[in-house]
Design an enzyme around this catalytic site. Structure first.
Site, PDB file in Angstrom:
ATOM      1  N   THR A  44      59.653  47.601  27.361  1.00  0.00           N
ATOM      2  CA  THR A  44      58.397  48.017  27.998  1.00  0.00           C
ATOM      3  C   THR A  44      57.195  47.253  27.461  1.00  0.00           C
ATOM      4  OG1 THR A  44      58.163  49.809  26.394  1.00  0.00           O
ATOM      5  CG2 THR A  44      59.229  50.368  28.475  1.00  0.00           C
ATOM      6  N   GLY A  45      57.401  46.381  26.484  1.00  0.00           N
ATOM      7  CA  GLY A  45      56.294  45.593  25.930  1.00  0.00           C
ATOM      8  C   GLY A  45      56.066  44.316  26.720  1.00  0.00           C
ATOM      9  N   GLN A  46      55.067  43.556  26.283  1.00  0.00           N
ATOM     10  CA  GLN A  46      54.730  42.300  26.978  1.00  0.00           C
ATOM     11  C   GLN A  46      55.941  41.366  27.071  1.00  0.00           C
ATOM     12  OE1 GLN A  46      51.274  39.143  26.298  1.00  0.00           O
ATOM     13  NE2 GLN A  46      52.836  38.828  24.762  1.00  0.00           N
ATOM     14  N   ASP A  82      65.768  54.895  20.004  1.00  0.00           N
ATOM     15  CA  ASP A  82      64.643  54.574  19.123  1.00  0.00           C
ATOM     16  C   ASP A  82      65.149  53.725  17.961  1.00  0.00           C
ATOM     17  OD1 ASP A  82      61.653  56.015  18.644  1.00  0.00           O
ATOM     18  OD2 ASP A  82      62.571  55.052  16.882  1.00  0.00           O
ATOM     19  N   ALA A 141      61.462  45.206  19.893  1.00  0.00           N
ATOM     20  CA  ALA A 141      60.750  46.454  19.595  1.00  0.00           C
ATOM     21  C   ALA A 141      60.066  46.360  18.236  1.00  0.00           C
ATOM     22  CB  ALA A 141      61.729  47.630  19.591  1.00  0.00           C
ATOM     23  N   GLN A 189      56.329  48.190  15.951  1.00  0.00           N
ATOM     24  CA  GLN A 189      54.919  48.550  15.899  1.00  0.00           C
ATOM     25  C   GLN A 189      54.280  47.186  15.673  1.00  0.00           C
ATOM     26  OE1 GLN A 189      51.565  48.758  15.778  1.00  0.00           O
ATOM     27  NE2 GLN A 189      51.732  48.697  13.568  1.00  0.00           N
ATOM     28  N   GLU A 192      52.613  35.817  11.626  1.00  0.00           N
ATOM     29  CA  GLU A 192      51.907  36.661  10.644  1.00  0.00           C
ATOM     30  C   GLU A 192      52.614  36.634   9.290  1.00  0.00           C
ATOM     31  OE1 GLU A 192      48.941  38.504  10.832  1.00  0.00           O
ATOM     32  OE2 GLU A 192      48.656  37.424  12.709  1.00  0.00           O
ATOM     33  N   TYR A 195      52.144  44.928   8.538  1.00  0.00           N
ATOM     34  CA  TYR A 195      52.952  44.396   9.659  1.00  0.00           C
ATOM     35  C   TYR A 195      53.662  43.115   9.226  1.00  0.00           C
ATOM     36  CZ  TYR A 195      53.844  41.820  14.019  1.00  0.00           C
ATOM     37  OH  TYR A 195      54.427  41.073  15.025  1.00  0.00           O
ATOM     38  N   HIS A 209      51.216  34.892  21.337  1.00  0.00           N
ATOM     39  CA  HIS A 209      51.369  34.536  22.746  1.00  0.00           C
ATOM     40  C   HIS A 209      50.873  35.687  23.609  1.00  0.00           C
ATOM     41  CE1 HIS A 209      55.128  35.906  20.962  1.00  0.00           C
ATOM     42  NE2 HIS A 209      55.314  36.582  22.082  1.00  0.00           N
ATOM     43  N   ARG A 267      49.447  41.459  28.095  1.00  0.00           N
ATOM     44  CA  ARG A 267      49.166  41.685  26.676  1.00  0.00           C
ATOM     45  C   ARG A 267      48.495  43.048  26.494  1.00  0.00           C
ATOM     46  NH1 ARG A 267      50.510  40.640  21.423  1.00  0.00           N
ATOM     47  NH2 ARG A 267      49.308  38.930  20.529  1.00  0.00           N
TER      48      ARG A 267
HETATM   49  P1  NDP Z   1      54.419  45.032  22.412  1.00  0.00           P
HETATM   50  O1  NDP Z   1      53.612  45.799  21.441  1.00  0.00           O
HETATM   51  O2  NDP Z   1      53.843  44.728  23.768  1.00  0.00           O
HETATM   52  O3  NDP Z   1      55.829  45.791  22.651  1.00  0.00           O
HETATM   53  C1  NDP Z   1      56.459  46.472  21.630  1.00  0.00           C
HETATM   54  C2  NDP Z   1      57.647  47.222  22.205  1.00  0.00           C
HETATM   55  O4  NDP Z   1      58.321  47.929  21.155  1.00  0.00           O
HETATM   56  C3  NDP Z   1      57.289  48.280  23.268  1.00  0.00           C
HETATM   57  O5  NDP Z   1      58.250  48.253  24.290  1.00  0.00           O
HETATM   58  C4  NDP Z   1      57.390  49.579  22.484  1.00  0.00           C
HETATM   59  O6  NDP Z   1      57.666  50.708  23.267  1.00  0.00           O
HETATM   60  C5  NDP Z   1      58.589  49.259  21.599  1.00  0.00           C
HETATM   61  N1  NDP Z   1      58.712  50.166  20.471  1.00  0.00           N
HETATM   62  C6  NDP Z   1      57.782  50.495  19.548  1.00  0.00           C
HETATM   63  N2  NDP Z   1      58.270  51.370  18.658  1.00  0.00           N
HETATM   64  C7  NDP Z   1      59.558  51.606  19.019  1.00  0.00           C
HETATM   65  C8  NDP Z   1      60.579  52.428  18.495  1.00  0.00           C
HETATM   66  N3  NDP Z   1      60.391  53.179  17.399  1.00  0.00           N
HETATM   67  N4  NDP Z   1      61.784  52.439  19.112  1.00  0.00           N
HETATM   68  C9  NDP Z   1      61.993  51.690  20.226  1.00  0.00           C
HETATM   69  N5  NDP Z   1      61.047  50.895  20.782  1.00  0.00           N
HETATM   70  C10 NDP Z   1      59.839  50.856  20.179  1.00  0.00           C
HETATM   71  O7  NDP Z   1      54.858  43.664  21.693  1.00  0.00           O
HETATM   72  P2  NDP Z   1      55.052  42.190  22.319  1.00  0.00           P
HETATM   73  O8  NDP Z   1      55.839  42.287  23.548  1.00  0.00           O
HETATM   74  O9  NDP Z   1      53.761  41.478  22.301  1.00  0.00           O
HETATM   75  O10 NDP Z   1      55.932  41.509  21.175  1.00  0.00           O
HETATM   76  C11 NDP Z   1      57.349  41.605  21.189  1.00  0.00           C
HETATM   77  C12 NDP Z   1      57.875  41.423  19.773  1.00  0.00           C
HETATM   78  O11 NDP Z   1      57.487  40.141  19.287  1.00  0.00           O
HETATM   79  C13 NDP Z   1      57.341  42.437  18.770  1.00  0.00           C
HETATM   80  O12 NDP Z   1      58.366  42.695  17.833  1.00  0.00           O
HETATM   81  C14 NDP Z   1      56.192  41.696  18.100  1.00  0.00           C
HETATM   82  O13 NDP Z   1      55.955  42.197  16.804  1.00  0.00           O
HETATM   83  C15 NDP Z   1      56.742  40.286  18.076  1.00  0.00           C
HETATM   84  N6  NDP Z   1      55.772  39.221  18.092  1.00  0.00           N
HETATM   85  C16 NDP Z   1      54.790  39.207  19.041  1.00  0.00           C
HETATM   86  C17 NDP Z   1      53.883  38.186  19.078  1.00  0.00           C
HETATM   87  C18 NDP Z   1      52.844  38.112  20.132  1.00  0.00           C
HETATM   88  O14 NDP Z   1      51.920  37.302  19.991  1.00  0.00           O
HETATM   89  N7  NDP Z   1      52.929  38.880  21.200  1.00  0.00           N
HETATM   90  C19 NDP Z   1      53.916  37.100  18.071  1.00  0.00           C
HETATM   91  C20 NDP Z   1      55.066  37.157  17.195  1.00  0.00           C
HETATM   92  C21 NDP Z   1      55.933  38.210  17.198  1.00  0.00           C
HETATM   93  P3  NDP Z   1      56.467  51.598  23.936  1.00  0.00           P
HETATM   94  O15 NDP Z   1      56.077  50.868  25.178  1.00  0.00           O
HETATM   95  O16 NDP Z   1      57.109  52.903  24.190  1.00  0.00           O
HETATM   96  O17 NDP Z   1      55.366  51.656  22.926  1.00  0.00           O
HETATM   97  P1  GDP Z   2      47.083  39.100  15.388  1.00  0.00           P
HETATM   98  O1  GDP Z   2      47.000  37.639  15.081  1.00  0.00           O
HETATM   99  O2  GDP Z   2      48.467  39.585  15.634  1.00  0.00           O
HETATM  100  O3  GDP Z   2      46.363  39.956  14.422  1.00  0.00           O
HETATM  101  O4  GDP Z   2      46.390  39.235  16.847  1.00  0.00           O
HETATM  102  P2  GDP Z   2      44.994  39.884  17.309  1.00  0.00           P
HETATM  103  O5  GDP Z   2      44.784  39.430  18.709  1.00  0.00           O
HETATM  104  O6  GDP Z   2      44.965  41.338  17.041  1.00  0.00           O
HETATM  105  O7  GDP Z   2      43.914  39.211  16.346  1.00  0.00           O
HETATM  106  C1  GDP Z   2      43.710  37.810  16.315  1.00  0.00           C
HETATM  107  C2  GDP Z   2      42.491  37.497  15.449  1.00  0.00           C
HETATM  108  O8  GDP Z   2      41.310  37.948  16.127  1.00  0.00           O
HETATM  109  C3  GDP Z   2      42.489  38.177  14.072  1.00  0.00           C
HETATM  110  O9  GDP Z   2      42.107  37.240  13.099  1.00  0.00           O
HETATM  111  C4  GDP Z   2      41.421  39.251  14.207  1.00  0.00           C
HETATM  112  O10 GDP Z   2      40.744  39.560  12.990  1.00  0.00           O
HETATM  113  C5  GDP Z   2      40.470  38.576  15.180  1.00  0.00           C
HETATM  114  N1  GDP Z   2      39.590  39.536  15.861  1.00  0.00           N
HETATM  115  C6  GDP Z   2      38.236  39.488  15.896  1.00  0.00           C
HETATM  116  N2  GDP Z   2      37.758  40.544  16.556  1.00  0.00           N
HETATM  117  C7  GDP Z   2      38.822  41.289  16.946  1.00  0.00           C
HETATM  118  C8  GDP Z   2      38.933  42.513  17.680  1.00  0.00           C
HETATM  119  O11 GDP Z   2      37.980  43.134  18.092  1.00  0.00           O
HETATM  120  N3  GDP Z   2      40.211  42.964  17.910  1.00  0.00           N
HETATM  121  C9  GDP Z   2      41.313  42.282  17.477  1.00  0.00           C
HETATM  122  N4  GDP Z   2      42.522  42.761  17.767  1.00  0.00           N
HETATM  123  N5  GDP Z   2      41.221  41.137  16.765  1.00  0.00           N
HETATM  124  C10 GDP Z   2      39.981  40.642  16.512  1.00  0.00           C
END
Ligand code: NDP
Ligand code: GDP
Length: 329
Positions: free
Chosen positions: A10-12, A58, A81, A83, A127, A149, A179, A184
């Site tokens: 369900t995430g991005q 979960d 999945a 946080q 990160e 994280y 990404h 997002r």
């Molecule tokens: P999202 O936050 O959009 O999605 C996270 C997903 O994890 C959601 O489907 C959420 O479900 C699910 N989830 C959270 N907690 C649990 C749990 N306890 N049990 C089962 N499912 C759970 O993340 P992204 O799609 O952006 O990212 C995907 C992965 O890639 C993540 O692990 C993220 O940390 C990692 N990542 C992302 C980057 C980015 O820039 N996007 C960069 C590098 C790594 P629900 O919808 O119910 O909350």
């Molecule tokens: P991250 O790289 O996973 O932490 O992705 P984010 O998009 O949350 O943050 C990217 C950068 O933007 C970090 O260095 C943040 O400190 C900076 N930033 C500045 N203002 C904000 C804000 O209002 N929200 C978020 N999320 N990040 C911010």
């Protein structure tokens, strides 16, 4: 027919990966956490909700993961999945560890117990480099996470490597740099900016409050990055790969791209609010994707300009729908 189980569907990234795998002819299963409200809007957005099979479970509940594997019998598992929001990880560090770190070993154990031949992808992150030890980060750059994280993800990364080395399992860790996309989460800075630009242009918002806008990130398009995940599981052996664009940009410049696309000057609207500063900041990230380019034959295709414009267009569209809903038209 190949079958895949995606956690975090369900995430991005889960939504984009599900679409990619469906297009490749996979049977796609997704693990879905029980929530009191519907979380499938991204699958709806990509029009694939009815094409995937959702299984309740979960990351913190090993038995539910075993049940999901027994039911779906996948050949590949993609662990997306988490946080995933850095800011929240200081407010909920224990939950972050349980889901984002221990959740990974739960899933690896579930795979080892049910079918260790399953190919496993772990969503690792830039990160983990945090306080960068080299100007350009590659697979050999030492890690120095700066948030709960990042620390949790580092555990997930090493346990993925360890299961490969200990049990010969086909596990890969994709060290993905930030990404983004129209899907997002709104709490991340890019979406926060494109949503605000759209609202300001439509007269629904007057300012945008941000934290450290001098932070630099290597931003790519999620749609391009899920392709790299799939390529990793297709290799003969599992491995670790950095996935990035090789370009870094400040939040400030990103704001400029979004606002100037709408003929606005971001400086007229952005207000710095220390509330958004982080207890420990990752000032700059810049990835070296050479290994992914040479070994996976992967290439980032979408420029930051195109990505930001795509996001602004999508947010303008959403704002229009919202306004017409309120007006009853
Ligand atoms: P999202 O936050 O959009 O999605 C996270 C997903 O994890 C959601 O489907 C959420 O479900 C699910 N989830 C959270 N907690 C649990 C749990 N306890 N049990 C089962 N499912 C759970 O993340 P992204 O799609 O952006 O990212 C995907 C992965 O890639 C993540 O692990 C993220 O940390 C990692 N990542 C992302 C980057 C980015 O820039 N996007 C960069 C590098 C790594 P629900 O919808 O119910 O909350
Ligand atoms: P991250 O790289 O996973 O932490 O992705 P984010 O998009 O949350 O943050 C990217 C950068 O933007 C970090 O260095 C943040 O400190 C900076 N930033 C500045 N203002 C904000 C804000 O209002 N929200 C978020 N999320 N990040 C911010």
């Amino acid at each position: 027919m190949k079958a895949a189980l995606i956690t975090g569907i369900t995430g991005q990234d889960g939504a984009y990966l599900a679409r990619l795998l469906l297009n490749k002819g996979y049977k796609v299963y997704g693990l879905i956490a029980r929530r009191s409200t519907d979380t499938t809007w991204r699958l709806d957005y990509l029009n694939i909700k009815n094409e995937v099979d959702l299984i309740e479970g979960d990351m913190t509940d090993l038995s539910s993961l075993i049940r999901a594997l027994n039911f779906s019998k996948p050949t590949e598992v993609y662990n997306l999945a988490a946080q995933s929001f850095v800011g929240t990880s200081w407010e909920q560090p224990v939950l972050t560890a349980n889901v984002t770190a221990v959740g990974v070993v739960n899933l690896l154990e579930a795979i080892r117990l049910t079918n260790p031949a399953i190919r496993f992808y772990q969503a690792s992150t830039s990160e983990m480099f945090g306080l960068i030890q080299e100007p350009m980060q590659s697979e050999s750059t030492p890690f120095y996470p700066r948030s709960p994280y990042g620390v949790a993800k580092l555990y997930g990364h090493w346990i993925t490597v360890n299961y490969r080395e200990s049990f010969g399992m086909h596990t890969s860790s994709g060290i993905l740099f930030n990404h983004e996309s129209p899907l997002r989460g709104i709490e991340f800075v890019t979406r926060k900016v494109t949503d605000a630009a759209a609202r300001i242009k439509s007269g629904l918002q007057s300012e945008l409050r941000l934290g450290n806008i001098d932070a630099k990130r290597d931003w790519g398009f999620a749609g391009d990055y899920v392709e790299a995940m799939w390529l990793m599981t297709q290799q003969e052996v599992g491995d670790d790969y950095v996935v990035a664009t090789g370009k870094t940009t400040t939040v400030r410049e990103m704001c400029d791209i979004a606002f100037s696309y709408l003929d606005l000057d971001y400086q007229d609207y952005v207000v710095i609010d220390p509330k958004f500063y982080r207890p420990a900041e990752v000032e700059v990230l810049l990835g070296d994707p050479t290994k992914a380019i040479t070994k996976l034959n992967w290439e980032p295709e979408t420029s930051l300009n195109d990505l930001v414009r795509m996001m602004v267009d999508a947010d303008l569209q959403r704002v229009k729908q919202e306004v017409s809903l309120v007006a009853g038209v």
